[in-house]
Design an enzyme around this catalytic site. Structure first.
Site, PDB file in Angstrom:
ATOM      1  N   PRO A 115       0.786  -1.228   0.000  1.00  0.00           N
ATOM      2  CA  PRO A 115       0.000   0.000   0.000  1.00  0.00           C
ATOM      3  C   PRO A 115       0.822   1.283   0.000  1.00  0.00           C
ATOM      4  O   PRO A 115       1.859   1.364   0.655  1.00  0.00           O
ATOM      5  CB  PRO A 115      -0.833  -0.098   1.287  1.00  0.00           C
ATOM      6  CG  PRO A 115      -0.296  -1.245   2.052  1.00  0.00           C
ATOM      7  CD  PRO A 115       0.441  -2.110   1.103  1.00  0.00           C
ATOM      8  N   ASP A 126       1.776 -15.242   6.781  1.00  0.00           N
ATOM      9  CA  ASP A 126       1.337 -16.634   6.650  1.00  0.00           C
ATOM     10  C   ASP A 126       1.351 -17.100   5.197  1.00  0.00           C
ATOM     11  O   ASP A 126       1.672 -18.256   4.913  1.00  0.00           O
ATOM     12  CB  ASP A 126      -0.072 -16.811   7.230  1.00  0.00           C
ATOM     13  CG  ASP A 126      -0.074 -16.951   8.740  1.00  0.00           C
ATOM     14  OD1 ASP A 126       1.032 -16.979   9.335  1.00  0.00           O
ATOM     15  OD2 ASP A 126      -1.172 -17.026   9.330  1.00  0.00           O
ATOM     16  N   ILE A 182      12.596   1.137   1.511  1.00  0.00           N
ATOM     17  CA  ILE A 182      13.330   2.284   0.956  1.00  0.00           C
ATOM     18  C   ILE A 182      14.007   3.064   2.084  1.00  0.00           C
ATOM     19  O   ILE A 182      15.180   3.401   2.007  1.00  0.00           O
ATOM     20  CB  ILE A 182      12.350   3.191   0.185  1.00  0.00           C
ATOM     21  CG1 ILE A 182      11.753   2.421  -1.005  1.00  0.00           C
ATOM     22  CG2 ILE A 182      13.028   4.475  -0.270  1.00  0.00           C
ATOM     23  CD1 ILE A 182      10.499   3.053  -1.596  1.00  0.00           C
ATOM     24  N   SER A 183      13.242   3.339   3.136  1.00  0.00           N
ATOM     25  CA  SER A 183      13.764   4.118   4.260  1.00  0.00           C
ATOM     26  C   SER A 183      14.392   3.192   5.298  1.00  0.00           C
ATOM     27  O   SER A 183      14.162   1.978   5.280  1.00  0.00           O
ATOM     28  CB  SER A 183      12.617   4.912   4.898  1.00  0.00           C
ATOM     29  OG  SER A 183      11.658   4.024   5.460  1.00  0.00           O
ATOM     30  N   TYR A 225      11.241   9.239   1.135  1.00  0.00           N
ATOM     31  CA  TYR A 225      11.240   8.181   0.115  1.00  0.00           C
ATOM     32  C   TYR A 225      11.879   8.606  -1.209  1.00  0.00           C
ATOM     33  O   TYR A 225      12.021   7.771  -2.112  1.00  0.00           O
ATOM     34  CB  TYR A 225       9.800   7.714  -0.132  1.00  0.00           C
ATOM     35  CG  TYR A 225       9.139   7.122   1.099  1.00  0.00           C
ATOM     36  CD1 TYR A 225       9.629   5.949   1.663  1.00  0.00           C
ATOM     37  CD2 TYR A 225       8.051   7.741   1.708  1.00  0.00           C
ATOM     38  CE1 TYR A 225       9.052   5.396   2.800  1.00  0.00           C
ATOM     39  CE2 TYR A 225       7.460   7.196   2.845  1.00  0.00           C
ATOM     40  CZ  TYR A 225       7.960   6.027   3.382  1.00  0.00           C
ATOM     41  OH  TYR A 225       7.394   5.484   4.503  1.00  0.00           O
ATOM     42  N   ARG A 232       7.444   1.210  13.321  1.00  0.00           N
ATOM     43  CA  ARG A 232       8.108   0.694  12.116  1.00  0.00           C
ATOM     44  C   ARG A 232       9.291  -0.215  12.443  1.00  0.00           C
ATOM     45  O   ARG A 232       9.911  -0.785  11.555  1.00  0.00           O
ATOM     46  CB  ARG A 232       8.603   1.852  11.237  1.00  0.00           C
ATOM     47  CG  ARG A 232       7.499   2.738  10.721  1.00  0.00           C
ATOM     48  CD  ARG A 232       8.034   3.757   9.720  1.00  0.00           C
ATOM     49  NE  ARG A 232       7.155   4.907   9.658  1.00  0.00           N
ATOM     50  CZ  ARG A 232       6.057   4.998   8.897  1.00  0.00           C
ATOM     51  NH1 ARG A 232       5.713   4.004   8.124  1.00  0.00           N
ATOM     52  NH2 ARG A 232       5.302   6.086   8.915  1.00  0.00           N
ATOM     53  N   HIS A 262       4.284  -4.219   9.274  1.00  0.00           N
ATOM     54  CA  HIS A 262       4.286  -4.084  10.719  1.00  0.00           C
ATOM     55  C   HIS A 262       3.141  -4.815  11.419  1.00  0.00           C
ATOM     56  O   HIS A 262       3.151  -4.941  12.633  1.00  0.00           O
ATOM     57  CB  HIS A 262       4.275  -2.590  11.087  1.00  0.00           C
ATOM     58  CG  HIS A 262       5.273  -1.792  10.294  1.00  0.00           C
ATOM     59  ND1 HIS A 262       6.632  -2.052  10.342  1.00  0.00           N
ATOM     60  CD2 HIS A 262       5.127  -0.779   9.387  1.00  0.00           C
ATOM     61  CE1 HIS A 262       7.269  -1.224   9.518  1.00  0.00           C
ATOM     62  NE2 HIS A 262       6.372  -0.444   8.926  1.00  0.00           N
TER      63      HIS A 262
HETATM   64  C1  DQA Z   1       8.367   1.389   3.797  1.00  0.00           C
HETATM   65  C2  DQA Z   1       8.413   1.630   5.306  1.00  0.00           C
HETATM   66  C3  DQA Z   1       7.054   1.378   5.939  1.00  0.00           C
HETATM   67  O1  DQA Z   1       7.109   1.620   7.334  1.00  0.00           O
HETATM   68  C4  DQA Z   1       6.025   2.317   5.329  1.00  0.00           C
HETATM   69  O2  DQA Z   1       4.745   2.047   5.868  1.00  0.00           O
HETATM   70  C5  DQA Z   1       5.995   2.267   3.839  1.00  0.00           C
HETATM   71  C6  DQA Z   1       7.272   2.208   3.122  1.00  0.00           C
HETATM   72  C7  DQA Z   1       9.708   1.746   3.109  1.00  0.00           C
HETATM   73  O3  DQA Z   1       9.867   1.362   1.961  1.00  0.00           O
HETATM   74  O4  DQA Z   1      10.557   2.421   3.703  1.00  0.00           O
HETATM   75  O5  DQA Z   1       4.953   2.351   3.216  1.00  0.00           O
HETATM   76  O6  DQA Z   1       8.136   0.009   3.571  1.00  0.00           O
END
Ligand code: DQA
Length: 150
Positions: A9, A91, A105-106, A22, A115, A84
């Site tokens: 999402p 599953d 990415i982050s 991002y 997170r 998370h």
């Molecule tokens: C993410 C980190 C997640 O916490 C966040 O909800 C995202 C992007 C990332 O790519 O850093 O939607 O997965």
């Protein structure tokens, strides 16, 4: 042989969503980079994004079946916030024994507390965090090398 890249999402908003976190690269650009990189490794790319958990679960099942048939090496997967809390995603990966490189990415560990925990990591073959969109191609390489080593 193919490799799948799955995105959860809000990743359709890449490029405009919180660029300070991002970056400015769009998901279409990420797909192009992944396709080029996969091509260099002799792999076809399947690139997907959905905001819907059920659709992602269907793609996990589909990719797992392709791995079983010897047609795919597995998936690079950025599950977004599903990371998370989404036990059904965890599953699904476990159920079909899908080789997954969880990719963010982050640097999720340098951000909000919620997170820091991933329900996906325990069923992932590896995790790539904090390299920006470069993480996608790093993860493809990692999955490719893991598969070759087996
Ligand atoms: C993410 C980190 C997640 O916490 C966040 O909800 C995202 C992007 C990332 O790519 O850093 O939607 O997965």
């Amino acid at each position: 042989m193919s490799v799948t890249v799955l995105n959860g999402p809000n990743l359709n908003l890449l490029g405009t969503r919180r660029p300070e976190v991002y970056g400015h690269t769009t998901l279409a650009d990420v797909a192009d980079r992944c396709r080029e990189h996969a091509g260099r490794l002799g792999l076809e790319l399947v690139f997907r994004q959905s905001n819907h958990e059920g659709r992602l679960i269907d793609w996990i099942h589909e990719t797992g079946a392709a791995v079983q048939r010897g047609e795919s090496i597995g998936a690079v997967y950025n599950p977004g916030a599903h990371t998370h809390y989404a036990y059904a995603i965890r599953d699904a990966i476990e159920a079909v024994q899908l080789p997954v490189i969880e990719t963010h990415i982050s640097n999720v560990h340098a951000r909000e507390e919620f997170r820091h925990h991933s329900v996906v990591s325990p069923v992932a073959a590896g995790v790539v965090v904090g390299f920006g969109v470069l993480g996608y191609t790093l993860a493809i390489t990692g999955l490719y090398e893991l598969t070759r080593a087996q």
